[in-house]
Design a protein around this motif. Structure first.
Motif, PDB file in Angstrom:
ATOM      1  N   LEU A 394       0.933  -1.166   0.108  1.00 14.92           N
ATOM      2  CA  LEU A 394       0.001   0.024  -0.139  1.00 14.92           C
ATOM      3  C   LEU A 394       0.695   1.155  -0.040  1.00 14.92           C
ATOM      4  CD1 LEU A 394      -3.181   0.893   0.299  1.00 14.92           C
ATOM      5  CD2 LEU A 394      -2.437   1.332   2.603  1.00 14.92           C
ATOM      6  N   ASP A 397       2.203   1.405  -3.564  1.00 17.24           N
ATOM      7  CA  ASP A 397       1.164   1.852  -4.542  1.00 17.24           C
ATOM      8  C   ASP A 397       0.487   3.318  -4.160  1.00 17.24           C
ATOM      9  OD1 ASP A 397       1.608  -0.506  -5.583  1.00 17.24           O
ATOM     10  OD2 ASP A 397      -0.328  -1.489  -4.821  1.00 17.24           O
ATOM     11  N   ASN A 398       0.468   3.612  -2.922  1.00 16.10           N
ATOM     12  CA  ASN A 398      -0.417   4.904  -2.802  1.00 16.10           C
ATOM     13  C   ASN A 398       0.342   5.880  -2.624  1.00 16.10           C
ATOM     14  OD1 ASN A 398      -2.562   3.053  -3.129  1.00 16.10           O
ATOM     15  ND2 ASN A 398      -3.677   3.650  -1.368  1.00 16.10           N
ATOM     16  N   PHE A 399       1.534   5.734  -2.024  1.00 16.40           N
ATOM     17  CA  PHE A 399       2.539   6.882  -1.295  1.00 16.40           C
ATOM     18  C   PHE A 399       3.551   7.055  -2.307  1.00 16.40           C
ATOM     19  CE2 PHE A 399       6.068   8.729   1.370  1.00 16.40           C
ATOM     20  CZ  PHE A 399       5.353   9.750   1.573  1.00 16.40           C
ATOM     21  N   ARG A 401       3.397   5.955  -5.372  1.00 11.74           N
ATOM     22  CA  ARG A 401       2.727   5.998  -6.603  1.00 11.74           C
ATOM     23  C   ARG A 401       3.169   4.726  -7.558  1.00 11.74           C
ATOM     24  NH1 ARG A 401       1.230  12.326  -7.332  1.00 11.74           N
ATOM     25  NH2 ARG A 401       1.588  12.643  -5.123  1.00 11.74           N
ATOM     26  N   ILE A 429      -3.952  -9.922   6.605  1.00  6.14           N
ATOM     27  CA  ILE A 429      -4.638  -9.755   7.991  1.00  6.14           C
ATOM     28  C   ILE A 429      -4.863 -11.274   8.872  1.00  6.14           C
ATOM     29  CG2 ILE A 429      -6.573  -8.929   9.303  1.00  6.14           C
ATOM     30  CD1 ILE A 429      -6.959  -6.986   7.136  1.00  6.14           C
ATOM     31  N   ASP A 471       5.160  10.011   6.965  1.00  8.55           N
ATOM     32  CA  ASP A 471       3.957   9.429   6.579  1.00  8.55           C
ATOM     33  C   ASP A 471       3.965   8.028   6.350  1.00  8.55           C
ATOM     34  OD1 ASP A 471       3.154  12.042   6.543  1.00  8.55           O
ATOM     35  OD2 ASP A 471       3.641  12.383   4.445  1.00  8.55           O
ATOM     36  N   ILE A 475       0.869   5.311   7.756  1.00 10.30           N
ATOM     37  CA  ILE A 475       0.279   4.515   6.860  1.00 10.30           C
ATOM     38  C   ILE A 475       0.339   3.007   7.382  1.00 10.30           C
ATOM     39  CG2 ILE A 475       0.232   3.620   4.698  1.00 10.30           C
ATOM     40  CD1 ILE A 475       1.259   5.878   3.530  1.00 10.30           C
ATOM     41  N   GLU A 478      -1.778   2.719  10.494  1.00  9.80           N
ATOM     42  CA  GLU A 478      -3.306   2.419  10.136  1.00  9.80           C
ATOM     43  C   GLU A 478      -3.596   1.132   9.688  1.00  9.80           C
ATOM     44  OE1 GLU A 478      -5.844   5.019  10.478  1.00  9.80           O
ATOM     45  OE2 GLU A 478      -4.464   5.897  11.838  1.00  9.80           O
ATOM     46  N   LYS A 482      -5.472  -3.102  11.666  1.00 10.78           N
ATOM     47  CA  LYS A 482      -6.647  -3.799  11.206  1.00 10.78           C
ATOM     48  C   LYS A 482      -6.264  -5.254  11.410  1.00 10.78           C
ATOM     49  CE  LYS A 482      -7.696  -1.400   6.866  1.00 10.78           C
ATOM     50  NZ  LYS A 482      -7.566  -1.135   5.570  1.00 10.78           N
TER      51      LYS A 482
ATOM     52  N   TYR B  75     -11.438  -6.111  11.948  1.00 12.52           N
ATOM     53  CA  TYR B  75     -10.920  -4.787  12.507  1.00 12.52           C
ATOM     54  C   TYR B  75     -12.100  -3.827  12.477  1.00 12.52           C
ATOM     55  CZ  TYR B  75     -10.355  -4.618   7.350  1.00 12.52           C
ATOM     56  OH  TYR B  75     -10.516  -4.400   6.166  1.00 12.52           O
ATOM     57  N   GLY B 112      -6.995   6.778  -4.663  1.00 11.99           N
ATOM     58  CA  GLY B 112      -5.959   5.501  -4.203  1.00 11.99           C
ATOM     59  C   GLY B 112      -4.546   5.955  -4.208  1.00 11.99           C
TER      60      GLY B 112
END
Lengths: 665, 355
Positions: A394, A397-399, A401, A429, A471, A475, A478, A482, B75, B112
């Motif tokens: 993640l 991919d997201n931070f 890109r 998870i 950052d 991430i 967070e 989960k 969660y 995203g």
């Protein structure tokens, strides 16, 4: 040797700066100019100038095992001399000399020395690492050596000795010839306590066993262990000018603080070009000894390199957009995609070119380093759970890109020495919770965090010295929630972060060791029990119940596995590449099984934005280059600069150039 | 406790007559009250969920795993997704989200990719998002709350120390006064900003966030109480020579009784006049420290941190800096208006050309 030095030293740098993010690499993106003259007596006003010649000679005489003098006839006759003749030349014959390159320094250097306190800063590459010439250098495409100061060299594996013949033309910038004496003196200097550099003292005392002078241009250096890459340990050494450092004594640090030493590099610094706190200008030495030498003649092209101090990166970017700075590192996604997007008017008008270059080299080890000496983290199931609860994909991919690549092992990028099939654990998870359950964490508390039967929370401090990457930690935090895992994020400044892990006070630490261009990864520093505990094991291989955690080492995981120790010892003494490879794979697998490291990401390229007057060779750069500027193969086209600036005024356009060089992807 | 004297009550009445300051005061107090219940206004937890006939109020309770509401994960429920899920499946269940359905820590990136998103009503980010896709309104709201609470705590501490020492200096005078004056002169010459930076670079990093905030507060108080003492000292000197003080002494009142019951209520006007400006300086200081990176530890929402992000992204995300800057201006203006009104209403010379 540069490599060896670098790896150790950069570790600090790496913790304190943001190496991967490339802000700093901007500074290396460029280059220089020249002129000559060296400083020397600058501002010393002593009536009596000290002279250490006698002291040095006495030191040589006192240690004849280390410092030897022999005749030319003593050089073995059956050596195979190499000179890297068949290698393709570095640089482009199209390169034009001239012009001024404008670049940025983040901080004004605290000294012009290249050794001793404060010398290992972001300025040093300009006067040492990227510009001076070693005996030989690794070819940035081929990995084998091409000559620098040497004309040729020979390896005697049985005797663990490398023989070197220096280029007869090699000269310091003050026109004094570079001779074997300068190498011998370098050992004396780096082993002396005057320089206040314990790492140098230790390295040069333990990693070399002898230097023998045969004549002014022929010498040999011996090392304690034969290794597949033993030539590198000697060939990357850089001499120190004995005639300049003859005043070295107790006051070395102050005496040489602001004196620019004669150099083998193409660039020199004149006293009047040092504006303290503001800028430094390097000038190209027009009589540089290597100006016609193969592999060197098309490099180091700008006449002058003007480095001004600009602290904030956003300001550097503004200066770049104005054309006050020639190049800007676009490694960060926010710069590549948003601040200088492809549809930016300057890019679309062809004034600024954007280039991506995929490279291949050992990757800095970004990831989570778990301290297995801490409670809970000593449980392998918890560590595996943490691996599965860490969502690097993640982050990528997201931070980042999708630009970065997931790291698979702690030794990626070493070519055939990197494990070919091992894969890091995916974010999952359910798997994470299964493993946490095995360790007794089955229920979720009122805040959603897992607790065990004793009511203990599954929570760890996740610290880091990388403020710019904070950052990433948010991430991860967070996402880990989960899986019922709590990270308490703690962002420290670089020095505090480094100190914390050196004292092994961390739970889980996010950071990276920087790497240099080496043939095979190192394991001893990070995974040997010698660096985890004092007397980790009893003689029979069982855990010593009284062992004490060892601080100030790079074994951040406090990893101590008896079998691993044996393998590391064999690996270190092995001179057989195949055996080393097998050992490296086995150790990498064992490390993976132990799960004390969660591999993060690496950047498989560098990106740079440059005004169109900064020209690069057709292939842009070389396979093992880590930044655009470090090889100094670019040049400044002054006519084009005038044309571009004029065109910008009357709004004339050129074709846009956004090029991806993926030949080494 | 001391009772307000009729003069003070008169001053308070005058304060109400100065409309600009009075309304600013009302706005600021309502803001404070509102932020006390902030979780009901700005939060990613629903206010109310009606699921299968049962009602849930998740705001202040334990977390609910997704499985509680028929989602297949263990969660915490994402209530925004739950709401969408209810709509999609057309079930009878429903939920009510707060006005701003984001908490200040979550990265919410509809595209995203974590990057600043411009303000838009369509996706609920009324002021846009910051560089890692966190809702700016939410971060501003909680950042302001922290700044206000911090500055109130700061003011309370500074006043307690400043009043006690200042009054004591004025009341006892002599060697005590002289000694403290010299000490304060020395102490107040230590540059406070550098001290904060130095202290923060040496405190062990393993302290929790609340401890670190506490330390920051302590350091700031430690270097800020001195200015208050001078005013209190002169005021006390003045009051001390009045007859009522002498009378109290003769009756046999103790020193502390005289100071706190007799003198203090009479110097209240000086005190009150300074309050708003102390708050202004505390908010500015904490914002400046955050901006420099020496303030509240991340990821605590803060105005300074947003300002820093904003200035680094002036070209590409101007909404970050405008929201943070706008909030700061409004906040400081409100407090300043209140301060002006207080000063005017507590001014003994009612009929003055100075306004």
């Amino acid at each position: 040797m540069k490599n060896y030095l670098m790896t150790q030293l950069v570790k600090h740098r790496c913790f304190s700066d943001i190496c991967i993010r490339g802000f700093l690499t901007i500074s290396t993106a460029l280059l220089l100019t020249a002129c000559g003259q060296s400083e020397s007596d600058g501002d010393t006003v002593d009536l009596v100038v000290p002279d250490n010649t006698e002291e040095v000679q006495a030191a040589y005489a006192a240690d004849p095992d280390f410092y030897s003098f022999k005749a030319l006839l003593d050089v073995p006759a059956d050596l195979i001399w190499e000179s890297g003749d068949s290698l393709p030349e570095i640089g482009s014959p199209m390169a034009k000399k001239g012009g001024t390159q404008y670049a940025r320094l983040q901080d004004f250097p605290r000294t012009l020395r290249t050794v001793g306190p404060d010398s290992n800063g972001s300025f040093r590459p300009w006067i040492l690492d990227d510009t001076t010439i070693a005996i030989a250098h690794r070819h940035p495409d081929e990995f084998v050596y091409y000559p620098g100061l040497a004309e040729s060299w020979a390896v005697d594996e049985a005797a663990k000795t490398i023989y070197v013949k220096l280029d007869q033309n090699a000269r310091w910038s003050d026109n004094v010839p570079i001779t074997a004496d300068d190498f011998m003196f370098m050992f004396w200097l780096f082993k002396s306590s005057y320089i206040i550099a314990p790492w140098y003292n230790n390295w040069f005392s333990t990693q070399y066993t002898n230097i023998t002078k045969y004549d002014d241009h022929t010498f040999s250096i011996s090392i304690p262990e034969a290794k597949p890459d033993m030539d590198g340990r000697v060939l990357e050494l850089r001499p120190m000018p004995q005639h300049f450092f003859k005043e070295v004594g107790e006051d070395f640090v102050e005496r040489y603080q602001w004196r620019f030493a004669p150099t083998s590099s193409a660039y020199v610094i004149a006293d009047e070009d040092i504006r303290k706190g503001r800028s430094i200008t390097l000038t190209r030495n027009k009589d540089w000894w290597a100006k016609d030498k193969k592999n060197w003649r098309y490099r180091y092209n700008p006449d002058r390199i003007h480095l001004s101090v600009i602290r904030d990166t956003p300001k550097v970017f503004e200066a770049f957009k104005r054309g006050d700075i020639d190049q800007f590192s676009l490694n960060l996604a926010e710069y590549w995609y948003e601040k200088l997007p492809d549809d930016d008017p300057d890019v679309q008008s062809g004034y600024i070119h954007k280039s991506v270059f995929y490279n291949q080299l050992p990757r800095p080890t970004y990831g989570l380093w778990m301290n297995t000496s801490q409670p809970l983290l000593d449980n392998r199931d918890i560590r595996i759970g943490i691996n599965h609860a860490t969502n690097w994909q993640l982050v990528i991919d997201n931070f980042f890109r999708g630009d970065y690549t997931r790291m698979q092992t702690s030794s990626d990028g070493y070519g055939e020495f990197t494990h070919p099939t091992l894969r890091s654990r995916e974010f999952d998870i359910n798997l994470a919770q299964e493993h946490f359950a095995l360790a007794g964490f089955k229920k979720r508390g009122p805040d959603g965090i897992l607790v065990n039967d004793q009511g203990q929370k599954l929570a760890f401090t996740l610290s880091s010295g990388y403020e710019s990457l904070k950052d990433v930690l948010t991430i991860l935090k967070e996402e880990a929630l989960k899986a019922g895992l709590q990270f308490r994020v703690e962002v420290l400044d670089g020095t505090a972060g480094w100190k914390k892990v050196q004292e092994k006070k961390h739970d889980i630490h996010f950071s990276a060791f920087n790497t240099s261009l080496e043939m095979y990864p190192r394991f001893w520093e990070t995974y040997h029990s010698d660096n985890a505990y004092d007397d980790a094991f009893l003689d029979d291989g069982t855990v010593n119940p009284e062992r004490k955690l060892k601080t100030q080492t790079n074994n951040l995981e406090a990893l101590a596995i008896f079998e691993m120790d044996g393998m590391i010892d064999r690996y270190r003494t092995s001179d057989d590449a195949q055996e080393m490879k097998d050992l490296a794979f086995a150790m990498t697998e064992m490390h993976h099984e132990y799960a004390s490291f969660s591999p993060g990401f690496y950047q498989a390229f560098f990106r740079v934005g440059h005004w169109r007057w900064v020209k690069y060779p057709a292939s842009f750069n070389y396979k093992h280059a880590s930044t655009a500027g470090e090889l100094f193969v670019h040049w400044i086209d002054t006519d084009m600069k005038e044309e571009t600036l004029a065109a910008r005024k009357d709004d004339r356009k050129f074709p846009a150039e956004i090029v991806i060089y993926d030949q080494f992807k | 406790m001391f009772r307000f004297n009729p003069q003070t009550l008169k001053k308070l009445r005058r304060f109400r007559e100065i409309k600009r300051g009075y309304y600013s005061f009302i706005i600021l107090v309502s803001l404070l009250v509102l932020s006390g219940f902030g979780e009901l206004v700005v939060n990613n937890r629903a206010l109310l969920v009606s699921h299968d006939g049962e009602w849930y109020f998740p705001t202040y309770t334990n977390f609910h795993p997704g499985s509680d509401f028929g989602l297949g994960y263990s969660y915490e429920v994402n209530y925004r997704d739950l709401s969408a899920h209810y709509k999609e499946t057309g079930s009878d269940n429903w939920l009510v989200m707060p006005l701003v359905p984001f908490n200040p820590y979550e990265n919410h990136a509809p595209g995203g990719i974590f990057k600043p998103i411009a303000p838009a009503f369509s996706d609920g980010h009324y002021l846009g998002t910051d560089t890692t896709s966190r809702d700016i309104l939410s971060r501003l709201f909680y950042g302001t709350r922290i700044a206000l609470i911090f500055s109130l705590a700061f003011m309370a501490c500074v006043y307690v120390i400043g009043i006690s020492i200042g009054c004591a200096m004025g009341y006892f005078g002599g060697v005590f006064d002289l000694t403290f004056q010299r000490l304060i002169e020395i102490w107040s010459n230590i540059p406070f900003l550098y001290m904060v930076i130095i202290v923060f670079s040496v405190i062990p990093a393993n302290f929790s966030i609340s401890t670190r905030i506490g330390i920051l507060l302590t350091v700031m108080v430690l270097f800020s109480w001195t200015s208050m003492t001078y005013y209190m000292r002169t005021e006390t000197y003045k009051e001390k020579s009045r007859d009522y003080t002498a009378a109290a002494k003769i009756i046999g009142a103790s020193d502390s009784r005289i100071i706190f019951r007799h003198i203090l209520p009479n110097v209240l006007s000086t005190l009150v006049t300074f309050m708003p400006f102390t708050i202004v300086s505390a908010i500015s200081a904490i914002t400046a420290l955050d901006f420099l990176g020496f303030g509240l530890p991340p990821p605590t929402p803060s105005l300074g941190e947003l300002l820093k992000q904003g200035t680094a992204n002036l070209r590409t995300a101007p909404w970050i800096v405008t929201s943070a800057f706008g909030t700061l201006v409004v906040l400081l203006t409100l407090v300043t208006f209140i301060g002006e009104a207080v000063r005017e209403s507590f001014d003994p010379k009612k009929f003055t050309i100075y306004r």
